[in-house]
Design a protein around this motif. Structure first.
Motif, mmCIF file in Angstrom:
data_model
loop_
_atom_site.group_PDB
_atom_site.id
_atom_site.type_symbol
_atom_site.label_atom_id
_atom_site.label_comp_id
_atom_site.label_asym_id
_atom_site.label_seq_id
_atom_site.Cartn_x
_atom_site.Cartn_y
_atom_site.Cartn_z
ATOM 1 N N LYS A 61 4.412 -0.061 12.126
ATOM 2 C CA LYS A 61 4.810 -0.361 10.742
ATOM 3 C C LYS A 61 4.278 0.707 9.790
ATOM 4 O O LYS A 61 4.993 1.160 8.895
ATOM 5 C CB LYS A 61 4.325 -1.755 10.323
ATOM 6 C CG LYS A 61 4.798 -2.165 8.944
ATOM 7 C CD LYS A 61 6.321 -2.252 8.890
ATOM 8 C CE LYS A 61 6.818 -2.664 7.530
ATOM 9 N NZ LYS A 61 8.289 -2.699 7.465
ATOM 10 N N ALA A 62 3.029 1.129 9.988
ATOM 11 C CA ALA A 62 2.469 2.184 9.143
ATOM 12 C C ALA A 62 3.287 3.470 9.288
ATOM 13 O O ALA A 62 3.624 4.110 8.282
ATOM 14 C CB ALA A 62 1.001 2.428 9.494
ATOM 15 N N THR B 148 -6.235 6.010 0.753
ATOM 16 C CA THR B 148 -6.538 5.525 2.097
ATOM 17 C C THR B 148 -6.836 4.035 2.061
ATOM 18 O O THR B 148 -7.528 3.566 1.163
ATOM 19 C CB THR B 148 -7.758 6.281 2.668
ATOM 20 O OG1 THR B 148 -7.481 7.679 2.650
ATOM 21 C CG2 THR B 148 -8.068 5.849 4.085
ATOM 22 N N LEU B 149 -6.319 3.313 3.046
ATOM 23 C CA LEU B 149 -6.645 1.909 3.260
ATOM 24 C C LEU B 149 -7.572 1.833 4.463
ATOM 25 O O LEU B 149 -7.247 2.347 5.534
ATOM 26 C CB LEU B 149 -5.381 1.079 3.531
ATOM 27 C CG LEU B 149 -5.620 -0.364 3.998
ATOM 28 C CD1 LEU B 149 -6.283 -1.199 2.903
ATOM 29 C CD2 LEU B 149 -4.300 -0.994 4.436
ATOM 30 N N VAL B 150 -8.737 1.202 4.279
ATOM 31 C CA VAL B 150 -9.729 1.027 5.332
ATOM 32 C C VAL B 150 -9.859 -0.474 5.546
ATOM 33 O O VAL B 150 -10.156 -1.204 4.599
ATOM 34 C CB VAL B 150 -11.087 1.630 4.896
ATOM 35 C CG1 VAL B 150 -12.137 1.410 5.957
ATOM 36 C CG2 VAL B 150 -10.936 3.100 4.552
ATOM 37 N N MET C 232 0.833 -1.203 0.000
ATOM 38 C CA MET C 232 0.000 0.000 0.000
ATOM 39 C C MET C 232 0.873 1.260 0.000
ATOM 40 O O MET C 232 0.571 2.230 -0.701
ATOM 41 C CB MET C 232 -0.946 0.013 1.206
ATOM 42 C CG MET C 232 -2.046 -1.036 1.145
ATOM 43 S SD MET C 232 -3.285 -0.754 -0.158
ATOM 44 C CE MET C 232 -2.671 -1.810 -1.476
ATOM 45 N N ALA C 233 1.940 1.246 0.770
ATOM 46 C CA ALA C 233 2.842 2.395 0.797
ATOM 47 C C ALA C 233 3.433 2.645 -0.588
ATOM 48 O O ALA C 233 3.497 3.789 -1.046
ATOM 49 C CB ALA C 233 3.953 2.184 1.827
ATOM 50 N N LYS C 234 3.820 1.572 -1.269
ATOM 51 C CA LYS C 234 4.366 1.714 -2.635
ATOM 52 C C LYS C 234 3.325 2.250 -3.600
ATOM 53 O O LYS C 234 3.661 2.922 -4.573
ATOM 54 C CB LYS C 234 4.895 0.373 -3.135
ATOM 55 C CG LYS C 234 6.192 -0.036 -2.495
ATOM 56 C CD LYS C 234 6.666 -1.379 -3.006
ATOM 57 C CE LYS C 234 7.874 -1.830 -2.217
ATOM 58 N NZ LYS C 234 8.235 -3.225 -2.490
ATOM 59 N N ASP C 235 2.041 1.955 -3.333
ATOM 60 C CA ASP C 235 0.964 2.437 -4.197
ATOM 61 C C ASP C 235 0.510 3.845 -3.819
ATOM 62 O O ASP C 235 -0.413 4.383 -4.415
ATOM 63 C CB ASP C 235 -0.223 1.472 -4.169
ATOM 64 C CG ASP C 235 -1.220 1.752 -5.273
ATOM 65 O OD1 ASP C 235 -0.793 2.025 -6.418
ATOM 66 O OD2 ASP C 235 -2.436 1.735 -4.993
#
Length: 188
Positions: free
Chosen positions: A89-90, A128-130, A59-62
């Motif tokens: 980690k986030a 955003t990741l939910v 997700m970070a890479k995206d």
């Protein structure tokens, strides 16, 4: 009579067009590698089950900038369920991490939780990741957010939730199909 039918159809289509303009595209399920059960994408929002370390890195890479978890503290502190410190980690990956616990007597589903989620979504600066365990709570929160804060019709919002991982509510299964929902005007 035909003119009234045509007028009614046009009004229905126009209302549908207004709702469609306010709603993001229906979530589409994408490769869920690094996530438990599901990863769905709608615009700049991902809805998922529990991410692994690799999932968060993906997700970070995206370009995800905010992670919202609906997991309860009991779940997050159980290393058999989440074997790493997700918030740490986030942060290490440069993402803002927000926990809005939902579930059980200590963390009931209520308008305050939805208001907190809406504030986070409004302040999110980018993707955003939910998530929750399997995407069920996250899908329900997403659908409720669309209704309450984006003005999306409850049935269209339900379709959004189902497209992610909301499933079919038991009442609908018992009745043998989809149910059309409505809200009193003050609840929208």
């Amino acid at each position: 009579m035909i003119n009234k039918i045509i007028a009614g159809l046009c009004a229905t289509l126009l209302c549908g067009a207004v709702w469609a303009a306010d709603a993001p595209p229906l979530p589409e399920k994408v490769d869920a590698t690094g996530f438990r059960d599901v990863l769905a994408k709608t615009g700049d929002v991902y809805i998922s089950g529990q991410p692994t370390v690799e999932g968060l890195e993906r997700m970070a890479k995206d370009g995800v900038k905010t992670v919202v978890s609906f997991r309860t503290p009991r779940e997050m502190n159980n290393r058999d369920i989440v074997p790493f410190d997700e918030a740490a980690k986030a942060a290490e990956l440069g993402m803002k991490y927000v926990n809005i616990p939902l579930g059980g007597d200590d963390h009931p589903y209520n308008p305050d939780a939805l208001a907190t989620f809406a504030k986070v979504m409004e302040e999110a600066n980018g993707k955003t990741l939910v998530h929750c365990t399997v995407g069920w709570r996250a899908s329900h929160a997403w659908a409720a957010y669309l209704v309450k804060y984006k003005g999306v019709d409850i049935n269209e919002a339900t379709a959004h939730g189902r497209a992610a991982n909301m499933g079919v509510p038991p009442m609908e299964s018992l009745l043998g199909g989809d149910v059309t929902y409505s809200l009193p005007e003050g609840d929208k």
